[in-house]
Design a protein around this motif. Structure first.
Motif, PDB file in Angstrom:
ATOM      1  N   GLY A 229       0.824  -1.202   0.000  1.00  0.00           N
ATOM      2  CA  GLY A 229       0.000   0.000   0.000  1.00  0.00           C
ATOM      3  C   GLY A 229       0.853   1.245   0.000  1.00  0.00           C
ATOM      4  N   GLU A 230       0.418   2.248   0.771  1.00  0.00           N
ATOM      5  CA  GLU A 230       1.096   3.536   0.764  1.00  0.00           C
ATOM      6  C   GLU A 230       2.540   3.441   1.242  1.00  0.00           C
ATOM      7  OE1 GLU A 230      -1.893   4.617   3.274  1.00  0.00           O
ATOM      8  OE2 GLU A 230      -3.194   5.584   1.803  1.00  0.00           O
ATOM      9  N   GLU A 231       2.795   2.633   2.282  1.00  0.00           N
ATOM     10  CA  GLU A 231       4.162   2.485   2.790  1.00  0.00           C
ATOM     11  C   GLU A 231       5.071   1.876   1.731  1.00  0.00           C
ATOM     12  OE1 GLU A 231       5.664   3.370   5.434  1.00  0.00           O
ATOM     13  OE2 GLU A 231       4.072   4.018   6.801  1.00  0.00           O
ATOM     14  N   ALA A 232       4.586   0.857   1.012  1.00  0.00           N
ATOM     15  CA  ALA A 232       5.398   0.210  -0.014  1.00  0.00           C
ATOM     16  C   ALA A 232       5.708   1.169  -1.159  1.00  0.00           C
ATOM     17  CB  ALA A 232       4.687  -1.031  -0.541  1.00  0.00           C
ATOM     18  N   VAL A 233       4.747   1.987  -1.550  1.00  0.00           N
ATOM     19  CA  VAL A 233       4.974   2.933  -2.637  1.00  0.00           C
ATOM     20  C   VAL A 233       6.000   3.989  -2.243  1.00  0.00           C
ATOM     21  CG1 VAL A 233       3.881   4.751  -4.019  1.00  0.00           C
ATOM     22  CG2 VAL A 233       2.723   2.569  -3.700  1.00  0.00           C
ATOM     23  N   THR A 234       5.904   4.525  -1.042  1.00  0.00           N
ATOM     24  CA  THR A 234       6.871   5.545  -0.628  1.00  0.00           C
ATOM     25  C   THR A 234       8.271   4.946  -0.473  1.00  0.00           C
ATOM     26  OG1 THR A 234       6.233   5.201   1.702  1.00  0.00           O
ATOM     27  CG2 THR A 234       5.144   6.994   0.502  1.00  0.00           C
ATOM     28  N   ARG A 235       8.370   3.698   0.009  1.00  0.00           N
ATOM     29  CA  ARG A 235       9.694   3.056   0.111  1.00  0.00           C
ATOM     30  C   ARG A 235      10.318   2.895  -1.264  1.00  0.00           C
ATOM     31  NH1 ARG A 235       7.285  -0.421   3.885  1.00  0.00           N
ATOM     32  NH2 ARG A 235       7.103  -2.044   2.278  1.00  0.00           N
ATOM     33  N   ALA A 236       9.528   2.418  -2.233  1.00  0.00           N
ATOM     34  CA  ALA A 236      10.046   2.227  -3.588  1.00  0.00           C
ATOM     35  C   ALA A 236      10.447   3.566  -4.214  1.00  0.00           C
ATOM     36  CB  ALA A 236       8.986   1.546  -4.452  1.00  0.00           C
ATOM     37  N   LEU A 237       9.646   4.588  -4.023  1.00  0.00           N
ATOM     38  CA  LEU A 237       9.950   5.894  -4.595  1.00  0.00           C
ATOM     39  C   LEU A 237      11.217   6.477  -3.973  1.00  0.00           C
ATOM     40  CD1 LEU A 237       8.891   7.935  -6.633  1.00  0.00           C
ATOM     41  CD2 LEU A 237       7.493   8.946  -4.830  1.00  0.00           C
ATOM     42  N   HIS A 238      11.386   6.269  -2.679  1.00  0.00           N
ATOM     43  CA  HIS A 238      12.610   6.744  -2.017  1.00  0.00           C
ATOM     44  C   HIS A 238      13.836   6.004  -2.540  1.00  0.00           C
ATOM     45  CE1 HIS A 238      15.430   8.089   0.965  1.00  0.00           C
ATOM     46  NE2 HIS A 238      15.538   6.878   1.504  1.00  0.00           N
ATOM     47  N   ARG A 239      13.725   4.709  -2.768  1.00  0.00           N
ATOM     48  CA  ARG A 239      14.846   3.927  -3.297  1.00  0.00           C
ATOM     49  C   ARG A 239      15.205   4.365  -4.714  1.00  0.00           C
ATOM     50  NH1 ARG A 239      12.893  -2.036  -2.820  1.00  0.00           N
ATOM     51  NH2 ARG A 239      14.630  -2.292  -4.296  1.00  0.00           N
ATOM     52  N   LEU A 240      14.208   4.681  -5.519  1.00  0.00           N
ATOM     53  CA  LEU A 240      14.465   5.078  -6.903  1.00  0.00           C
ATOM     54  C   LEU A 240      15.078   6.470  -7.015  1.00  0.00           C
ATOM     55  CD1 LEU A 240      11.307   3.765  -8.770  1.00  0.00           C
ATOM     56  CD2 LEU A 240      13.658   3.157  -9.289  1.00  0.00           C
ATOM     57  N   THR A 241      14.631   7.399  -6.195  1.00  0.00           N
ATOM     58  CA  THR A 241      15.024   8.802  -6.357  1.00  0.00           C
ATOM     59  C   THR A 241      16.050   9.277  -5.337  1.00  0.00           C
ATOM     60  OG1 THR A 241      13.223   9.599  -4.916  1.00  0.00           O
ATOM     61  CG2 THR A 241      12.716   9.294  -7.265  1.00  0.00           C
ATOM     62  N   GLY A 242      16.137   8.579  -4.200  1.00  0.00           N
ATOM     63  CA  GLY A 242      17.020   9.045  -3.139  1.00  0.00           C
ATOM     64  C   GLY A 242      16.465  10.192  -2.337  1.00  0.00           C
ATOM     65  N   LEU A 243      15.237  10.587  -2.613  1.00  0.00           N
ATOM     66  CA  LEU A 243      14.600  11.703  -1.904  1.00  0.00           C
ATOM     67  C   LEU A 243      13.520  11.182  -0.964  1.00  0.00           C
ATOM     68  CD1 LEU A 243      14.083  14.130  -4.938  1.00  0.00           C
ATOM     69  CD2 LEU A 243      15.869  14.281  -3.189  1.00  0.00           C
ATOM     70  N   PRO A 244      13.285  11.849   0.165  1.00  0.00           N
ATOM     71  CA  PRO A 244      12.189  11.445   1.056  1.00  0.00           C
ATOM     72  C   PRO A 244      10.851  11.502   0.320  1.00  0.00           C
ATOM     73  CG  PRO A 244      13.641  12.999   2.166  1.00  0.00           C
ATOM     74  CD  PRO A 244      14.061  12.983   0.728  1.00  0.00           C
ATOM     75  N   ALA A 245      10.062  10.451   0.495  1.00  0.00           N
ATOM     76  CA  ALA A 245       8.753  10.356  -0.171  1.00  0.00           C
ATOM     77  C   ALA A 245       7.667  10.250   0.881  1.00  0.00           C
ATOM     78  CB  ALA A 245       8.713   9.149  -1.111  1.00  0.00           C
ATOM     79  N   LEU A 246       6.492  10.829   0.597  1.00  0.00           N
ATOM     80  CA  LEU A 246       5.408  10.813   1.575  1.00  0.00           C
ATOM     81  C   LEU A 246       4.065  10.760   0.874  1.00  0.00           C
ATOM     82  CD1 LEU A 246       3.965  14.038   2.171  1.00  0.00           C
ATOM     83  CD2 LEU A 246       6.445  14.340   2.072  1.00  0.00           C
ATOM     84  N   VAL A 247       3.053  10.288   1.611  1.00  0.00           N
ATOM     85  CA  VAL A 247       1.668  10.260   1.154  1.00  0.00           C
ATOM     86  C   VAL A 247       0.818  10.944   2.209  1.00  0.00           C
ATOM     87  CG1 VAL A 247      -0.327   8.833   0.590  1.00  0.00           C
ATOM     88  CG2 VAL A 247       1.943   8.152  -0.193  1.00  0.00           C
TER      89      VAL A 247
END
Length: 594
Positions: A229-247
């Motif tokens: 869900g939301e946690e998995a998406v933000t973790r993946a986005l952070h790994r891809l970009t190196g930037l903090p991700a949030l929902v």
């Protein structure tokens, strides 16, 4: 002997009027030619040949085809008693007139030259006994025309000089044309090379982009397969970009954060600022930078479910980061859509229960079903009816009402009826909170809410639903149509009935207060308001005078004038009751309107 239509500048021509001069018989031409070979050119002829050589050099040194034609026309008198009437250059399969052309006869001359279709031929020019159009031919194409006139028919020598000038002009045009085509070919070659280099660079960029996209698709596919869900998406986005991700949800409350820098505690959202931010992002295409965040909306089917953002304080995000953010928002939208489908099932169960409660059902069944959906019907409940001017009462608006109710802390079962949404809430709604929350959700204040008196039992709910509808109708019939109205605050109008009888109420008010209303209108007085305040204060002179900010004696005078104008006696019980009801309707329903 007739003149041929091609190459007659250099060939044999007849002596008819308007044709080039003919040297006569072949023998005479040969004798004249030999004489000219034995006798050196002297006098005007020698001067003409010298000018022709200088002109030939200038023609071949001219920078453009247009300048070559100008020189030839300007120096046409070097070949004899000639005048250049017009010049034409070939372009795109047609002929373009020179700017030096005589505009007096431009139309007829243009037409005649085009009729020749590339051949030489006579032209008629007023006040000129002789005129001829001479083609400027190269080895591959017709470069143009010279139109020449003369006051007398040219001699053979003058004709030869003119033919020489035409030949040199055509040769210079051929050279200029070849040089121009060479320059154009060089420019085209340069353009093609440059375009090839750009395409090669684009190919490299596309290859890199495809690599990034494959990595993105692979990671998001893993998320989807794992049901993240939301946690998995933000973790993946952070790994891809190196930037903090949030929902965040649409109200600005944090749902998930991956990466460093998470505020503790997370700031409480400001409703107005959050709504303005959502509207600003929704107006743009793609992610939008707001301060240190790159924000995109999670918006399946046009409905905003939340916000996905990257914290980019140093503005490091590039196009790959933007692509990753957009793709992650799409994946999250799919996940939230699935969750909403589950919520829709729950909503349907709620709706069926509320429909039965409003229609009337047995208490035991209602309690059991409410417990199954996690709601306690044993508490006192209020029926709330919601109607919004720019929204139909469909499933989408029902979800919007449900979200707004949850946002203001209401625990309610919900259903939709024709024209409005109905909630059965376990607590008395705040006077303004629900309306304000829905105004933020819908973007407009044009909505009306009716609330019933409290219900302490399941069988009482259908009656409370009627009360909520009556409160809604009263509000819609009033001057201030939009807002929240509680049935237990309607006072007298609880007896008078719903707003459907407005015409009858207006007739009643007119019957008892019409003369006073007319008097107030004519004299800018306040007799009806005075009477209304007097009744509101229970007939107490001091309180009524104080509320009107007038002296007690002034109040007594006004009440006496009211009796005189209306013909009604305040001491009469029946008159007093009817006047009190009329002023109440005038104030509550008609909004104090004449």
């Amino acid at each position: 002997m007739a003149c041929s239509r091609s190459h007659n500048v250099y060939g044999h021509c007849s002596d008819r009027e308007g044709s080039p001069p003919s040297p006569g018989s072949a023998g005479r031409r040969l004798t004249d030619a030999r004489s000219e070979q034995r006798t050196p050119a002297t006098g005007p002829a020698a001067h003409g040949l010298h000018e022709m050589r200088e002109l030939s050099r200038a023609l071949f040194e001219a920078p453009s085809e247009d300048e070559i034609l100008r020189l030839a026309m300007h120096h046409i008198d070097a070949a004899g008693p000639y005048r250049a009437e017009a010049g034409y250059l070939g372009a795109d399969g047609g002929l373009v007139p020179c700017s030096m052309n005589d505009h007096a006869h431009a139309a007829s001359m243009d037409r005649r030259v085009r009729e020749l279709e590339g051949h030489d031929g006579p032209v008629t020019v007023p006040d000129s006994p002789w005129g001829w159009a001479l083609g400027l031919r190269g080895t591959e194409r017709l470069h143009g025309y010279l139109v020449v006139t003369s006051r007398t028919r040219p001699t053979w020598a003058q004709w030869s000089l003119l033919a020489t000038l035409v030949w040199h002009t055509a040769a210079a045009l051929s050279v200029a044309f070849a040089q121009r085509r060479q320059r154009e070919d060089a420019l085209e070659l340069h353009r093609v090379k440059k375009e090839r280099a750009v395409l090669q660079q684009q190919l490299i960029s596309v290859a890199a982009e495809l690599g990034n996209q494959r990595a993105m698709h692979a990671l998001m596919a893993d998320i989807a397969a794992s049901g993240g869900g939301e946690e998995a998406v933000t973790r993946a986005l952070h790994r891809l970009t190196g930037l903090p991700a949030l929902v965040e949800d649409r109200f600005g409350r944090l749902k998930a954060w991956s990466g460093p820098g998470r505020p503790a505690p997370y700031p409480e959202p400001d409703p107005d600022r959050q709504n303005n931010m959502l509207q600003a992002v929704a107006r743009e295409v793609g992610p939008v930078r707001i301060r240190d965040r790159l924000i995109t909306l999670v918006r399946p089917h046009g409905e905003i479910l939340g916000v996905l953002a990257l914290v980019d304080a140093l503005s490091e995000a590039d196009e790959h980061t933007v692509f990753a953010l957009e793709h992650a928002a799409t994946s999250l939208a799919l996940e939230l859509t699935h969750l909403r489908s589950l919520a829709a099932v729950e909503l349907r169960l709620h709706r069926e229960l509320v429909d039965d409660l409003l229609a009337g059902t047995d208490a035991a069944s209602a309690y059991a079903r409410s417990e199954a959906v996690g709601h306690d019907l044993h508490r006192s409940h209020y029926v709330v009816v919601v109607e919004w001017s720019n929204r139909t009462a469909d499933d989408s608006f029902a979800r919007t009402v449900g979200r707004a109710a949850s946002a203001v802390g209401m625990h309610a079962l919900l259903t939709r009826r024709s024209g409005h949404i109905v909630l059965v809430a376990d607590d008395r709604p705040h006077a303004r909170a629900l309306h304000e929350a829905l105004a933020r959700e819908t973007g407009t204040q044009s909505g009306t809410i009716g609330v019933s008196a409290p219900s302490d039992s399941v069988p009482d709910i259908p009656h409370r639903y009627q009360e909520a509808q009556r409160a809604l109708e009263v509000r819609l019939s009033s001057r201030e149509r939009y807002g929240t109205t509680f049935f237990d605050e309607l006072g007298l109008y609880r007896i008078l009935g719903p707003g459907a009888d407005r015409q009858e109420l207006e007739t009643f008010v007119r019957e008892w207060l019409g003369q006073l209303i007319d008097y107030d209108s004519r004299h800018h007085a306040a007799m009806v308001e005075t009477l209304s305040r007097y009744f509101d204060c229970g007939g107490n002179y001091d309180e009524a005078a104080a509320s009107l900010a007038i002296h007690r004696s002034t109040l007594r005078y006004r009440l006496r004038r009211i009796r005189e104008i209306s013909g009604n006696d305040l001491a009469n019980v029946e008159d007093r009751l009817n006047l009190q009801v009329a002023t109440r309707v005038w104030k509550i329903v008609l909004g104090g309107s004449g």
